[in-house]
Each structure stands twice: as structure tokens, then as C-alpha cells.
Design an enzyme around this catalytic site. Structure first.
Site, short mmCIF file in Angstrom:
data_model
loop_
_atom_site.label_atom_id
_atom_site.label_comp_id
_atom_site.label_asym_id
_atom_site.label_seq_id
_atom_site.Cartn_x
_atom_site.Cartn_y
_atom_site.Cartn_z
N HIS A 3 12.85 -2.15 1.88
CA HIS A 3 12.16 -0.95 2.36
C HIS A 3 13.00 0.26 1.99
CE1 HIS A 3 9.19 -3.19 4.63
NE2 HIS A 3 10.18 -3.97 5.01
N ARG B 207 12.76 4.04 12.83
CA ARG B 207 11.51 4.79 12.79
C ARG B 207 10.67 4.50 14.03
NH1 ARG B 207 8.80 4.88 7.15
NH2 ARG B 207 7.68 6.53 8.25
N PRO C 150 0.79 -1.22 0.00
CA PRO C 150 0.00 0.00 0.00
C PRO C 150 0.83 1.28 0.00
CG PRO C 150 -0.14 -1.11 2.13
CD PRO C 150 0.57 -2.03 1.20
N ASN C 151 0.32 2.24 -0.74
CA ASN C 151 0.82 3.60 -0.85
C ASN C 151 2.12 3.74 -1.63
OD1 ASN C 151 -1.35 4.77 0.62
ND2 ASN C 151 -0.42 3.97 2.49
N ALA D 115 3.07 -0.95 4.69
CA ALA D 115 2.53 -1.08 6.05
C ALA D 115 2.16 -2.52 6.41
CB ALA D 115 1.33 -0.16 6.22
N GLU E 89 13.22 -8.97 1.18
CA GLU E 89 12.36 -7.90 1.66
C GLU E 89 13.12 -6.58 1.48
OE1 GLU E 89 10.20 -6.53 5.86
OE2 GLU E 89 11.60 -8.20 5.86
N ARG F 79 4.51 11.29 -1.97
CA ARG F 79 4.24 11.16 -0.54
C ARG F 79 5.54 11.25 0.25
NH1 ARG F 79 3.85 5.93 2.46
NH2 ARG F 79 3.16 6.53 4.53
N TYR G 192 11.02 9.36 1.64
CA TYR G 192 11.06 8.29 0.65
C TYR G 192 11.75 8.68 -0.66
CZ TYR G 192 7.65 6.21 3.80
OH TYR G 192 7.04 5.69 4.90
N ASN H 78 8.26 -5.35 -1.15
CA ASN H 78 8.15 -4.22 -0.25
C ASN H 78 6.69 -4.19 0.18
OD1 ASN H 78 7.89 -1.81 1.09
ND2 ASN H 78 9.12 -0.64 -0.36
#
Length: 185
Positions: A141, A148, A51-52, A118, A139, A59, A64, A115
Site C-alpha cells: 500500500h 488512516r 480500484p483507482n 479499497a 501486499e 488523485r 499518494y 495492492n
């Protein structure tokens, strides 16, 4: 067994300079089985985005970056062609669709870069789908999830992945691709 990829630079926090680290990518029989006799038809790498990630470049660019998901896809398609692979590149905001795409990778993929966005921190369904794979998983990110908020520091995906690359922005996808190629016989 561990495969060491000593050439991956990881920036552990935005204010920290790049440092050289060895990434130990755990491999086991479950992730490395089933690759004998691989042909071009089944040398497909799946890149799945949660998502996103369709909003990359728009964003929170300070976190990012300004690279778009389309830019990442273009770069990975070139890398795949240069290495004798095809690429299936997907993005979805829906958890069930992401699980379905993992199932597709199980049937047709030689490896998976994911990726989960969330869903990294929340989706047991995604973790369970990844457990069913017999192909290597990396994986990735864009940000360093370990630097974070506390709720972002837990990954349900990491324990089932062969390796994790985070904190180096969009170039993490290229590094994930290279690491994945090293794991595919």
C-alpha cells in the site's frame, strides 16, 4: 517459519521520520511449495492493482504522491529483468477481474505483489482467491493504512500474505519486489 528482511524502512505515519524495522514475513508450506525445477518460462511475477490505482499521480497527490502507475510498472520491469524474472502487471477497477487475475497468477506465477486498493478492506472473494495460491504473496500500500481512517485499518489480505509493505509511497513496490525475490527459490 519467518524470513526477516531487516533492510526495509517503514514510515509509520506521514509526520513520523523513517525508522528501521524488521518485517517478519510469514511463510508456510502452502506458500513455498511447488517451486522446484523453476525455469525462466515460469519465473513470472504478477503485480496486481485494484480500484483507482490507475489515477496515481492525479488523485490525492498529497497522500499518494505524484508517481504514476506507469512509472511504477517501468521500474518494476527493469528490476524483474535484472533479476531473471518476467512481469505481468495489471490494474482493474472490477473486483471479479482482480479475482480472475489472481487465478491467472495461480496458474502461471512464481510470486504475487498485490495492492488491492479499497478491496483490501471489503473483499472476501479476493481473500478466498489468494488462499488458493501456492506462491508467495506480498501486499503493498502506498499510504500507511494503519494510520488512516478506522475502516481502512482492516485488511482481509494481510492474513494470507507472506508480508505487507505500506506507508513508503511508490517505493513500496520496489521493496515488495525485493522481498518477494527473497521468498522465491
Amino acid at each position: 517459519n519467518h524470513v526477516l528482511v531487516p533492510w526495509i524502512d517503514i514510515c509509520v505515519a506521514a509526520a513520523t521520520p523513517f525508522m528501521r524495522v524488521d518485517i517478519a514475513m510469514q511463510t508456510d508450506a502452502r506458500q513455498m511449495s511447488g517451486h522446484k525445477g523453476m525455469t525462466m518460462a515460469n519465473r513470472k511475477i504478477f503485480v496486481l492493482n485494484g480500484p483507482n490505482l490507475n489515477l496515481l499521480g492525479q488523485r490525492e497527490p498529497e497522500l499518494y504522491g505524484t508517481t504514476t502507475l506507469g512509472d511504477i510498472e517501468t521500474g518494476l520491469r527493469q528490476r524483474a529483468e535484472q533479476n531473471g524474472f518476467t512481469l505481468a502487471f495489471h490494474q482493474t477497477n472490477a473486483e471479479g477481474t482482480l479475482v480472475d487475475q489472481v487465478h491467472e497468477a495461480m496458474a502461471h506465477g512464481a510470486g504475487l505483489i498485490i495492492n488491492p486498493g479499497a478491496y483490501t478492506h471489503t473483499s472476501i472473494a479476493l481473500r478466498d482467491a489468494l488462499l488458493a495460491l501456492s506462491i508467495p504473496i506480498i501486499e503493498v500500500h502506498l499510504s500507511n493504512i494503519h494510520a488512516r481512517e478506522a475502516f481502512r485499518q482492516t485488511s482481509h489480505v494481510s492474513p494470507v500474505a507472506a508480508g505487507v509493505i505500506c506507508g513508503v509511497g511508490a517505493q513500496g513496490y520496489a521493496r515488495a519486489f525485493d522481498a518477494l525475490c527473497a521468498l522465491i527459490p
